[in-house]
Enzyme design. Sequence first.
Site: not given
Ligand SMILES: *Cc1c(COP(=O)(O)O)cnc(C)c1O
Length: 421
Positions: A130, A207, A232-233, A381
Amino acid sequence: MDLSRAAAEALDAADPLAGFRSRFAGADEDGPDRLLYLDGNSLGRMPLATPAAVSRVVEQEWARGLVGSWSQWIGAATRLGDDLGAGVLGAGPGQVLVSDSTTVNLYKLLVAGATARPGRDVLVCTKDDFPTDRYVVAGVAGARGMTVREIDAHVDTGLDLADLAAALDERVAVVVLSLVAYRSGALADVAEVTRLVHESGALLLWDLSHAVGAVPVDLDAIGADLAVGCAYKYLNGGPGAPAFLYVRRDLQEELRSPIQGWFGQRDQFAMGPAYEPADGIERFGVGTPPVIGMAAVEVGAGLVAEAGIGELSTKGRAMTDLIVALGDEWLLPAGVALASPREAVRRGSHVTFAHPQAWQLTQALVDRQVVPDFRTPDRVRLGPAPLYTRFVDVWDAMDRFRALLADRSYEAYPAERARVT
Ligand SMILES: *Cc1c(COP(=O)(O)O)cnc(C)c1O
């Protein structure tokens, strides 16, 4: 596998999680025109209990209790962290803190980990991780004069253990990896990754953003060092929900946050002259926690814990198996390719397909009440959320996808993604 709609209905009838659907806003709409929301891994749906929980904080604790309510709020980040640990992360108490965003937590733990491995000057991540993860790794390396080794993980099938092994040696301080890859859904081989990284003497920072709430995590059992993740996911904590971080208990003493905020300070309200980190997980706190947002996380994560990660992951696999099977039957003959691991045990709860006109297909799907996510360069996706997505929702979404490919109506949509300025 029986690929009829009736078979999908039968799976719903036998689904032990079916009752959770009615506890989310909009999730139990029925009828042919209902929204087929397959983006719960980007922003989960709102639990119906969330507004009342948030308004309790706002209208009672804030409006009436005013500053006196801090007596309740002050311990919320660790209390909620312990709940998350017990309910969804497999972490014993005192190791999880709810705070900041995933990005900020990643930064804190990465710097803390690198500092705890003096003499090692390399950070490892994957080329396809990401963006925020890669950017933070690059930024920390730049600021500290370290080198980044980016592993060339396969975009569709994930990390190859041989490539990981080749990137590891006595120079590596910290390895940053996603447990579930955000694009393909590839699930890392936790036991082998952990063994390899620990053998090299480096720290492993997971992560969990695309994993938590979708697959079992069991941080204590897998011998995790450090982890961060997003609420939030699949945890349905709402937009901008505070994130979480995990530091294994026996590492806490050795690690220090690079942000010396007063919420990580020992004896915070002594307002003393110098920073001295608190004992335990609280030392990774920074500033005043987002109390209103935490109330929403508590509701969302509570539903995940109540459903149980075992049931959620079983259903997630069954739904993604259905997507893969329908894709083989309907999409692949029309020029679409599977861009996720084929075996369910190697996946999280989403499946990705590749097509040269993926962006046009995504827009056309949204117009047909199917919400997927477009991912560069050519990916669509599909992320069914086991808490509230039905098997028939998956079936109907795939049916609309098939119809689009057949009538080619997606070709009428702009081929270029408009630049957002
Ligand atoms: C959604 C996601 C994030 C989000 O990071 P924020 O700081 O909340 O914007 C980070 N890493 C991964 C792998 C994600 O899927």
